[in-house]
Design a protein around this motif. Structure first.
Motif, PDB file in Angstrom:
ATOM      1  N   THR A 174       0.835  -1.202   0.000  1.00  0.00           N
ATOM      2  CA  THR A 174       0.000   0.000   0.000  1.00  0.00           C
ATOM      3  C   THR A 174       0.870   1.253   0.000  1.00  0.00           C
ATOM      4  N   ASN A 175       1.949   1.250   0.773  1.00  0.00           N
ATOM      5  CA  ASN A 175       2.857   2.399   0.774  1.00  0.00           C
ATOM      6  C   ASN A 175       3.428   2.673  -0.623  1.00  0.00           C
ATOM      7  N   ILE A 176       3.726   1.603  -1.346  1.00  0.00           N
ATOM      8  CA  ILE A 176       4.256   1.771  -2.702  1.00  0.00           C
ATOM      9  C   ILE A 176       3.202   2.400  -3.607  1.00  0.00           C
ATOM     10  N   ARG A 177       1.944   1.968  -3.454  1.00  0.00           N
ATOM     11  CA  ARG A 177       0.869   2.575  -4.240  1.00  0.00           C
ATOM     12  C   ARG A 177       0.698   4.056  -3.904  1.00  0.00           C
ATOM     13  N   LEU A 178       1.033   4.420  -2.683  1.00  0.00           N
ATOM     14  CA  LEU A 178       0.957   5.823  -2.255  1.00  0.00           C
ATOM     15  C   LEU A 178       2.252   6.574  -2.538  1.00  0.00           C
ATOM     16  N   GLU A 179       3.167   5.916  -3.282  1.00  0.00           N
ATOM     17  CA  GLU A 179       4.442   6.501  -3.709  1.00  0.00           C
ATOM     18  C   GLU A 179       5.391   6.776  -2.543  1.00  0.00           C
ATOM     19  N   ASN A 180       5.208   6.048  -1.451  1.00  0.00           N
ATOM     20  CA  ASN A 180       6.152   6.117  -0.333  1.00  0.00           C
ATOM     21  C   ASN A 180       7.197   5.015  -0.515  1.00  0.00           C
ATOM     22  N   ASN A 181       7.927   5.074  -1.619  1.00  0.00           N
ATOM     23  CA  ASN A 181       8.821   3.980  -1.994  1.00  0.00           C
ATOM     24  C   ASN A 181       9.984   3.812  -1.025  1.00  0.00           C
ATOM     25  N   GLU A 182      10.599   4.919  -0.611  1.00  0.00           N
ATOM     26  CA  GLU A 182      11.752   4.825   0.297  1.00  0.00           C
ATOM     27  C   GLU A 182      11.351   4.203   1.627  1.00  0.00           C
ATOM     28  N   LEU A 183      10.183   4.605   2.162  1.00  0.00           N
ATOM     29  CA  LEU A 183       9.697   4.034   3.419  1.00  0.00           C
ATOM     30  C   LEU A 183       9.433   2.536   3.252  1.00  0.00           C
ATOM     31  N   ALA A 184       8.823   2.158   2.141  1.00  0.00           N
ATOM     32  CA  ALA A 184       8.531   0.746   1.897  1.00  0.00           C
ATOM     33  C   ALA A 184       9.818  -0.074   1.808  1.00  0.00           C
ATOM     34  N   ILE A 185      10.827   0.457   1.129  1.00  0.00           N
ATOM     35  CA  ILE A 185      12.110  -0.257   0.998  1.00  0.00           C
ATOM     36  C   ILE A 185      12.741  -0.467   2.369  1.00  0.00           C
ATOM     37  N   LYS A 186      12.722   0.574   3.175  1.00  0.00           N
ATOM     38  CA  LYS A 186      13.305   0.483   4.521  1.00  0.00           C
ATOM     39  C   LYS A 186      12.585  -0.583   5.358  1.00  0.00           C
ATOM     40  N   ASN A 187      11.260  -0.570   5.345  1.00  0.00           N
ATOM     41  CA  ASN A 187      10.492  -1.519   6.154  1.00  0.00           C
ATOM     42  C   ASN A 187      10.618  -2.952   5.636  1.00  0.00           C
ATOM     43  N   LEU A 188      10.630  -3.122   4.330  1.00  0.00           N
ATOM     44  CA  LEU A 188      10.724  -4.463   3.755  1.00  0.00           C
ATOM     45  C   LEU A 188      12.102  -5.080   3.995  1.00  0.00           C
ATOM     46  N   LYS A 189      13.139  -4.292   3.881  1.00  0.00           N
ATOM     47  CA  LYS A 189      14.490  -4.812   4.138  1.00  0.00           C
ATOM     48  C   LYS A 189      14.613  -5.263   5.583  1.00  0.00           C
ATOM     49  N   ARG A 190      14.053  -4.484   6.508  1.00  0.00           N
ATOM     50  CA  ARG A 190      14.088  -4.865   7.920  1.00  0.00           C
ATOM     51  C   ARG A 190      13.276  -6.131   8.161  1.00  0.00           C
TER      52      ARG A 190
ATOM     53  N   LEU B  60       7.889 -14.496   1.745  1.00  0.00           N
ATOM     54  CA  LEU B  60       9.186 -14.022   1.252  1.00  0.00           C
ATOM     55  C   LEU B  60       9.095 -13.642  -0.224  1.00  0.00           C
ATOM     56  N   ALA B  61       8.380 -14.448  -1.009  1.00  0.00           N
ATOM     57  CA  ALA B  61       8.211 -14.130  -2.435  1.00  0.00           C
ATOM     58  C   ALA B  61       7.451 -12.825  -2.607  1.00  0.00           C
ATOM     59  N   ASP B  62       6.391 -12.637  -1.815  1.00  0.00           N
ATOM     60  CA  ASP B  62       5.603 -11.411  -1.904  1.00  0.00           C
ATOM     61  C   ASP B  62       6.434 -10.198  -1.481  1.00  0.00           C
ATOM     62  N   ALA B  63       7.189 -10.362  -0.384  1.00  0.00           N
ATOM     63  CA  ALA B  63       7.988  -9.234   0.131  1.00  0.00           C
ATOM     64  C   ALA B  63       9.071  -8.826  -0.858  1.00  0.00           C
ATOM     65  N   THR B  64       9.788  -9.794  -1.409  1.00  0.00           N
ATOM     66  CA  THR B  64      10.875  -9.463  -2.327  1.00  0.00           C
ATOM     67  C   THR B  64      10.353  -8.937  -3.667  1.00  0.00           C
ATOM     68  N   SER B  65       9.191  -9.430  -4.114  1.00  0.00           N
ATOM     69  CA  SER B  65       8.647  -8.959  -5.390  1.00  0.00           C
ATOM     70  C   SER B  65       8.214  -7.501  -5.295  1.00  0.00           C
ATOM     71  N   ILE B  66       7.543  -7.137  -4.203  1.00  0.00           N
ATOM     72  CA  ILE B  66       7.129  -5.736  -4.097  1.00  0.00           C
ATOM     73  C   ILE B  66       8.317  -4.838  -3.757  1.00  0.00           C
ATOM     74  N   LEU B  67       9.323  -5.405  -3.093  1.00  0.00           N
ATOM     75  CA  LEU B  67      10.560  -4.647  -2.891  1.00  0.00           C
ATOM     76  C   LEU B  67      11.196  -4.337  -4.250  1.00  0.00           C
ATOM     77  N   ALA B  68      11.129  -5.303  -5.155  1.00  0.00           N
ATOM     78  CA  ALA B  68      11.641  -5.080  -6.516  1.00  0.00           C
ATOM     79  C   ALA B  68      10.874  -3.955  -7.196  1.00  0.00           C
ATOM     80  N   GLN B  69       9.538  -3.918  -7.007  1.00  0.00           N
ATOM     81  CA  GLN B  69       8.736  -2.846  -7.611  1.00  0.00           C
ATOM     82  C   GLN B  69       9.137  -1.483  -7.061  1.00  0.00           C
ATOM     83  N   ALA B  70       9.401  -1.429  -5.766  1.00  0.00           N
ATOM     84  CA  ALA B  70       9.838  -0.165  -5.174  1.00  0.00           C
ATOM     85  C   ALA B  70      11.170   0.281  -5.760  1.00  0.00           C
ATOM     86  N   TYR B  71      12.090  -0.663  -5.953  1.00  0.00           N
ATOM     87  CA  TYR B  71      13.381  -0.321  -6.564  1.00  0.00           C
ATOM     88  C   TYR B  71      13.197   0.172  -8.005  1.00  0.00           C
ATOM     89  N   VAL B  72      12.275  -0.465  -8.743  1.00  0.00           N
ATOM     90  CA  VAL B  72      12.001  -0.009 -10.115  1.00  0.00           C
ATOM     91  C   VAL B  72      11.470   1.421 -10.092  1.00  0.00           C
TER      92      VAL B  72
END
Length: 876
Positions: A189-205, A217-229
């Protein structure tokens, strides 16, 4: 269910005991047991008591009733948005297959009824089965309810409310077994709201600190990939997609993650790695949607190395894809790749065939259409078929998003072709007419006799087609067709009534009539893109035929004398045709040389022009351009011939001066069009309008054919407007728009005619009460001996003494005879008249005693524009 089972067993056990008791006691025990059962049922329904029965009663009801139905609704909603979503394989795929729209949803509304139902079920679970006792939730299914609530809002694209639901789980249920799933969804949801940096920080943790199951793990890493894109860190996205692909068991997700990896590898230029990713998709074959499978093949084909690869094998690969019946829905893309293969191998005619096949098979992919039309346009452009290129670029723009970057690039290409198409049409048309003029009567008769024979042949063919169509649709229907029609009618009328169906396609007579009318109006057209423009009506040959046959009666249509009579015989008309044709040749020579760098085409146009005995003003610039072209083509012999010709036969020209002294630049030459235009513009700013008009007329004649001529025309129009008024200005703009329609000045003139001229045409006076600025006007005759500048010097001294208003003065030319000296900045009509009277006071040391009139600024603009001073003075 468990509670009901316990109650049932208790009741059955007691019933056995009752049967053994005396009959007199049975009725009393039944009553007691019934009361106990009711009490037990009601106590287990309570949400305020933390007992085993209460917790399990509400947990089971939540899970197997409310949440079950809610999750069913959620899955139905997901299926509907998946069906509605059109995948764009031309761009980098998003990790999640969901289309986000900008549609605004008001509170209480929903885009999808299934998600609305899922949300209602989640809310019902909380409200009806929640057991919040002493600040702690005792129903273990409520966290699932909030998860369902968040998902429903997420898919309904209400991301702020969804975020609230996921955050509530993290806040209220930290020990939930769904806590990691909730964290993943929160970051989605954060990524959809364009809070990409916050999402990356939380997902990595989350990935580092928690022991996630494989799917989480698949879901977390896939959306982390979207945030990086999203933040353009695509190399990091690639690493996460590999982890996601290795941990998910969903075949569709495996295909999608591999496809995105392949796309990223292609962006990085690693074709071999990309092909490995696409091969993994191809290996899944029928286990995944066909779109992934086919597009993986196509991506591999695009990665083919034409320099070192086996072209025979590659063509076989393409042919296999084309001939596979399962690939029919994707033939549009396959045909394009075959066309690209042939184009790269310089087989342009084969490539063109397959590009057109791709267009005919297109399934609604506008981007694919745009690519095909663009390529066909570029091919026509490279072959100097600029009119065809323009038509293809027009079709391209209809398939692109308005004002997008690709649209603007194609529009720029198309605009550059506007002039060449316009002048090529003039040159071809006038050449054809002049060729007929030059023929003898016998030759003309032979030409039009052949033309009439061709018309008759075409008319016969059209009549035969029409008759064949009538025979086919005249009601001679086969039994199979009759049966089919009967079945259709039966479907439309299931009750078996005999009334005739009103639906168009159920009535064979109506269908036949429609087909015949279509053939009569449009002819025998193929089913293809732009069918209205795809037949004979698009060709220049047909255009000229329609022009020739216009207004012909049935008898005249096949009479050669009718067409011979249309050949012009008036020498003035013929001279006009020659002049227009020569000017078109000159413009084409300039366009091909300057815009398209087609030096051979440019050279041919200039040489044809010189062979046609053009006007003197076109001869010298044509020779100079030929000198420049031969220099660019490294043909020094021909270049020297034209150089010598110019220096010998046009010794006093600026071109001869440039050739004698190459160090002098054309732009700095005092006699260059640019320098002369700057001088004329300075005179315009100094209000020397009569001189500007005179100089512009001279320079327009002197430099005819030069790109600067329309600039002189627009400057002359402005000077005429200032000196002679609105009507002269409007007429001058009309002339520029008609004479130079494809120049920037011509287009600007047309725009002014449409927008500015209607506003400037007003002659009605404005009321003084509606104005805020007023002027005092002193009138002078231009041919008098009075010194206007001396008067303005005295007036400025009076104005400087005034501290109440911000006043200024100006000298404005009214017409050839009158000049105004104007005081600006007064705030009322009375104040303007009062100011003039004050400065004319004879007690002043230097009174300004002169007749004047006061006028509002809007009315002053009208008298300057329409030169109607007398009408204004009479109205006061």
């Amino acid at each position: 269910m468990l509670i009901f089972t316990i109650q049932h067993n208790i009741c059955c056990g007691l019933q056995l005991s009752i049967n053994q008791i005396e009959p007199t006691l049975k009725s009393s025990l039944k009553l007691i047991l019934s009361v106990l059962g009711v009490v037990l049922l009601f106590t287990s329904c309570s949400r305020k008591k933390d007992t085993f029965l209460n917790r399990n009663f509400h947990a089971l009801g939540t899970k197997y009733n409310v949440l079950y139905n809610g999750n069913l609704a959620l899955e139905q909603g997901k299926a509907s948005i998946n069906d509605a979503f059109t995948e764009n394989f031309w761009e980098l795929l998003p990790v999640e297959r969901m289309q986000v729209t900008d549609e605004i949803i008001l509170p209480g509304q929903s885009k999808n009824q299934d998600f609305e139902r899922a949300e209602e079920k989640a809310i019902k679970a909380v409200q009806v089965h929640g057991m919040n006792i002493q600040g702690k939730e005792r129903n273990p299914q409520i966290d699932e309810a909030y998860l369902l609530l968040g998902k429903a809002r997420y898919y309904d694209q209400r991301f702020i409310p969804a975020l609230e639901a996921f955050n509530y789980i993290l806040f209220k249920y930290p020990a939930s077994d769904k806590i990691n799933t909730a964290k993943v969804w929160r970051e989605k949801t954060n990524i959809r709201l364009e809070n990409n940096e916050l999402a990356i920080k939380n997902l990595k943790r989350l990935i580092e600190q928690e022991e996630l199951n494989q799917q989480d793990l698949a879901d977390a890493t896939s959306i982390l990939a979207q945030a990086y894109v999203n933040i353009k860190a695509k190399d990091s996205a690639l690493a996460q997609l590999k982890i996601a692909e290795a941990n998910t068991k969903n075949k569709n997700e495996i295909a999608r993650y591999n496809y995105i990896q392949g796309q990223l590898y292609n962006e990085f230029g690693h074709r071999d790695s990309a092909n490995i990713a696409f091969d993994k998709i191809i290996e899944l074959h029928r286990k995944i949607p066909r779109a992934y499978y086919i597009n993986a093949h196509l991506e591999k084909i695009r990665n083919f190395d034409y320099a070192q690869g086996d072209k025979v094998t590659q063509l076989e690969y393409l042919t296999d894809l084309e001939e596979d019946r399962e690939n029919r829905p994707f033939l549009d893309k396959i045909y394009r790749e075959i066309a690209e293969f042939h184009l790269t191998n310089e087989k342009d005619s084969l490539a063109e065939v397959y590009y057109n096949k791709s267009l005919r098979k297109n399934q609604g992919d506008k981007y694919l259409n745009a690519l095909n039309y663009t390529t066909l346009g570029d091919m026509s452009f490279d072959n100097a078929k600029y009119k065809n290129a323009g038509a293809y670029y027009d079709s391209t723009m209809t398939n692109l998003k308005l004002n997008s970057r690709p649209y603007r690039l194609i529009k720029k290409k198309r605009d550059n072709l506007e002039d060449v198409i316009y002048y090529e049409d003039i040159a071809q048309r006038n050449d054809s007419i002049l060729n007929l003029v030059s023929l003898s009567e016998e030759d003309r008769l032979a030409v039009f006799s052949d033309f009439v024979k061709d018309l008759k042949r075409k008319a016969t063919e059209a009549r035969e087609k029409e008759e064949a169509a009538k025979r086919q649709n005249s009601g001679l229907v086969t039994s199979d067709k009759v049966k089919s029609s009967t079945q259709l009618t039966a479907r439309a009328n299931p009750k078996g009534k005999t009334q005739k169906s009103d639906f168009y396609f159920y009535n064979q007579t109506t269908v036949s009539f429609g087909k015949n009318e279509f053939v009569k109006i449009w002819g025998d057209r193929k089913l293809q893109e732009n069918w209205r423009l795809s037949d004979k009506r698009t060709s220049s040959e047909s255009d000229s035929t329609e022009e020739l046959t216009a207004g012909a009666s049935e008898d005249e249509l096949y009479d050669p004398q009718f067409y011979m009579a249309k050949i012009p015989s008036d020498q003035k008309v013929i001279d006009s045709l020659i002049k227009d044709r020569n000017f078109a040749y000159y413009q084409l020579g300039i366009i091909y040389k300057e815009k398209f760098k087609e030096y051979d085409l440019s050279k041919d146009k200039f040489k044809k022009l010189l062979d046609n005995n053009p006007e003197e003003r076109l001869v010298l610039p044509s020779k100079y351009n030929l000198y420049k072209i031969y220099t660019l083509l490294n043909d020094n012999t021909q270049a020297e011939i034209y150089k010598s010709d110019i220096i010998t036969n046009h010794a006093d020209s600026r071109y001869a001066e440039i050739l004698r002294n190459p160090a002098s630049a054309l732009a700095s030459d005092e006699n260059s069009p640019e320098s002369l235009y700057e001088k004329s513009f300075e005179n315009f700013e100094n209000q020397e309008y009569a001189k500007v008009i005179e100089d512009c007329e001279k320079h327009i004649y002197q430099f005819e054919g030069d790109p600067m001529v329309p600039k002189f025309e627009i400057l002359k129009a402005s000077a005429k407007g200032r000196l002679y008024g609105f009507e002269q200005y409007k007429n001058a703009l009309n002339y520029i728009a008609l004479t130079y329609p494809n120049s920037p000045e011509g287009k600007r003139a047309e725009q002014l005619i449409q927008t500015a001229v209607p506003a400037l045409s007003r002659k009605d006076w404005y009321k003084d009460d509606d104005a805020t600025n007023f002027n005092v006007i002193y009138q002078f005759q231009n041919n008098s001996e009075e010194d206007i500048d001396a008067f303005m010097e005295r007036l400025n001294k009076k104005v400087e003494k005034n501290t109440y208003f911000d006043l200024s003065t100006s000298k404005d030319v009214y017409n050839e005879d009158i000049t105004f000296v104007v005081v600006h900045g007064l705030k009322s009509i009375g104040g303007a008249a009062g100011f003039a009277e004050i400065i004319s006071d004879k007690e002043d040391k230097d009174p300004i005693v002169r007749s004047f009139f006061a006028i509002s600024s809007p009315n002053y603009a009208i008298i300057q524009r329409h030169k109607n001073l007398e009408a204004y003075l009479e109205s006061q």
